[in-house]
Design a protein around this motif. Sequence first.
Motif, short mmCIF file in Angstrom:
data_model
loop_
_atom_site.label_atom_id
_atom_site.label_comp_id
_atom_site.label_asym_id
_atom_site.label_seq_id
_atom_site.Cartn_x
_atom_site.Cartn_y
_atom_site.Cartn_z
N TYR A 74 0.83 -1.19 0.00
CA TYR A 74 0.00 0.00 0.00
C TYR A 74 0.87 1.25 0.00
O TYR A 74 0.53 2.27 -0.58
CB TYR A 74 -0.89 -0.05 1.24
CG TYR A 74 -1.71 1.19 1.50
CD1 TYR A 74 -2.93 1.37 0.87
CD2 TYR A 74 -1.27 2.17 2.39
CE1 TYR A 74 -3.70 2.49 1.12
CE2 TYR A 74 -2.03 3.29 2.66
CZ TYR A 74 -3.25 3.43 2.01
OH TYR A 74 -4.00 4.54 2.26
N TYR A 134 -5.66 12.15 -12.11
CA TYR A 134 -6.92 11.45 -11.84
C TYR A 134 -7.97 11.77 -12.91
O TYR A 134 -8.64 10.86 -13.41
CB TYR A 134 -7.45 11.84 -10.46
CG TYR A 134 -8.67 11.06 -10.04
CD1 TYR A 134 -8.55 9.83 -9.41
CD2 TYR A 134 -9.95 11.55 -10.29
CE1 TYR A 134 -9.67 9.10 -9.02
CE2 TYR A 134 -11.08 10.83 -9.92
CZ TYR A 134 -10.94 9.61 -9.29
OH TYR A 134 -12.05 8.90 -8.93
N ARG A 147 -5.32 6.42 -12.77
CA ARG A 147 -5.75 6.36 -11.37
C ARG A 147 -5.21 5.17 -10.59
O ARG A 147 -5.23 5.19 -9.36
CB ARG A 147 -7.29 6.33 -11.33
CG ARG A 147 -7.92 7.52 -12.05
CD ARG A 147 -9.42 7.42 -12.10
NE ARG A 147 -10.01 8.56 -12.81
CZ ARG A 147 -11.31 8.75 -12.99
NH1 ARG A 147 -12.17 7.85 -12.51
NH2 ARG A 147 -11.75 9.80 -13.66
N TYR A 171 -2.25 5.65 -7.98
CA TYR A 171 -2.43 6.59 -6.87
C TYR A 171 -3.64 6.18 -6.04
O TYR A 171 -4.52 5.43 -6.50
CB TYR A 171 -2.61 8.02 -7.37
CG TYR A 171 -1.52 8.47 -8.32
CD1 TYR A 171 -0.31 8.93 -7.84
CD2 TYR A 171 -1.73 8.43 -9.70
CE1 TYR A 171 0.69 9.34 -8.70
CE2 TYR A 171 -0.73 8.84 -10.58
CZ TYR A 171 0.48 9.29 -10.08
OH TYR A 171 1.47 9.70 -10.93
N LEU A 172 -3.67 6.67 -4.82
CA LEU A 172 -4.84 6.45 -3.97
C LEU A 172 -6.01 7.29 -4.46
O LEU A 172 -5.82 8.40 -4.95
CB LEU A 172 -4.52 6.79 -2.52
CG LEU A 172 -3.41 5.99 -1.83
CD1 LEU A 172 -3.28 6.43 -0.38
CD2 LEU A 172 -3.69 4.50 -1.92
N THR A 185 1.47 9.08 -4.00
CA THR A 185 0.38 10.04 -3.91
C THR A 185 0.76 11.23 -3.04
O THR A 185 0.51 12.38 -3.41
CB THR A 185 -0.87 9.35 -3.32
OG1 THR A 185 -1.25 8.25 -4.16
CG2 THR A 185 -2.03 10.32 -3.22
N ALA A 198 1.94 3.04 -3.43
CA ALA A 198 0.95 3.97 -3.98
C ALA A 198 0.75 5.16 -3.04
O ALA A 198 0.56 6.29 -3.49
CB ALA A 198 -0.38 3.25 -4.19
N PHE A 199 0.84 4.91 -1.74
CA PHE A 199 0.63 5.97 -0.78
C PHE A 199 1.69 7.06 -0.90
O PHE A 199 1.37 8.25 -0.99
CB PHE A 199 0.64 5.38 0.63
CG PHE A 199 0.62 6.41 1.72
CD1 PHE A 199 -0.54 7.07 2.04
CD2 PHE A 199 1.79 6.71 2.43
CE1 PHE A 199 -0.56 8.02 3.05
CE2 PHE A 199 1.78 7.66 3.43
CZ PHE A 199 0.60 8.31 3.74
N ARG A 222 -10.10 8.50 -0.41
CA ARG A 222 -9.28 7.74 0.53
C ARG A 222 -8.14 8.59 1.06
O ARG A 222 -7.77 8.50 2.23
CB ARG A 222 -8.73 6.49 -0.16
CG ARG A 222 -9.77 5.44 -0.49
CD ARG A 222 -9.15 4.23 -1.12
NE ARG A 222 -8.26 3.54 -0.20
CZ ARG A 222 -7.46 2.54 -0.54
NH1 ARG A 222 -7.42 2.12 -1.81
NH2 ARG A 222 -6.68 1.96 0.34
N VAL A 223 -7.57 9.42 0.21
CA VAL A 223 -6.50 10.33 0.64
C VAL A 223 -7.03 11.29 1.71
O VAL A 223 -6.40 11.51 2.75
CB VAL A 223 -5.93 11.12 -0.55
CG1 VAL A 223 -4.88 12.12 -0.07
CG2 VAL A 223 -5.32 10.18 -1.57
#
Length: 353
Positions: free
Chosen positions: A52, A74, A79, A82-83, A59, A55-56, A87-88
């Motif tokens: 995770y 996005y 997409r 990235y988160l 982002t 990607a975190f 969710r971000v």
Amino acid sequence: MGKEKLRNDATCLNCGEQVQHRFCSYCGQENTETSKNFYHLFVYLFKGFFHYDSAFWRTIVKLFFKPAALTKEYLSGRRVSYLAPIRVYIFTSFLTFLIISLFPSSEPVKSINTKTSQVNEIVSSAIDSLHLEEKSMEGLTKTGILSEQTKDTLQKIIHSELDSVQTAINAKAKASAPSPASIEDESQVTRKADYWFMRKWMKVKEENTDEEIRQKFSDSFTQNMPKALFLFMPVFAFILFLFHDKKRWNYFDHGIFTLHYFSFLLLLTLVLFFIDKLYPLIEYHPILDWIYLLLKGAGILWMIYYFFPAHRRLYEQPYVKSFFKCCAILIINSVLLFLFLVVIALYTYSTIE
């Protein structure tokens, strides 16, 4: 994650289809053994975090240092790497307010003995206030709690209020004079609001000291802030919607930009909060003092400036036009946010017990 032992049975546990390889071609679930011991649980959590994490961090870096880049990625359809914006925001909001709530907002009382007289005054005041409703003004004056001048002033205020209420009632009865009645109604609403505020204050004061009231208000206000910001984001996005081409940009696009922008603000708020909390723990040195001031100043400036390049890069408008639009958008939203926070503060105040 891909080295876990596969099940001998090729039937997917999720959808019942036959699994040709490691993952089901219908639902995507991995066909591995479901029974895990503690070691596998620890490894799963560890690997899951860093899976995770890729990607975190990708982002977070773009969100923090490349204004609007994440939103453009996005909206253009890229997409997976990235988160998701929501969710971000949820992650940054939860982490920010959780960490802030873990730190005390006020210094503990270092010495109780040095404040014995103040404690006695508070206790005496609290005991008297518990029986306040049982005492008349004459009784309070005789016991020395009220002076003669204060008693006369309070009586004048009460008589004035009663006269005003009677005037408002008479004005309502006169259907032929709507304008004066409307004015009296507004005045009565104002007096009721003042009365409610003072009554609430006296009720809270009966059971709490000033420090306890401030602490309760601060804690409750902090708890309400995540909900307040979440409710304000649609308003922020709507203001963006009003200032831009409706044919090219729809409300959804502005909403994604708003989610990323608020996530950035929360993230930077958390960073500045950490700087404030960590600095007193470091031994004082002139160089460290300058570093602290530079980091704090740079963070505040970046928070203020961030919206301008983010707006210009996303909406692709000339510098001057984008600048004036940014100023107008920020001013309008600042006023609306202030009013919104006032409402939240009043609600918070009404819930103090």
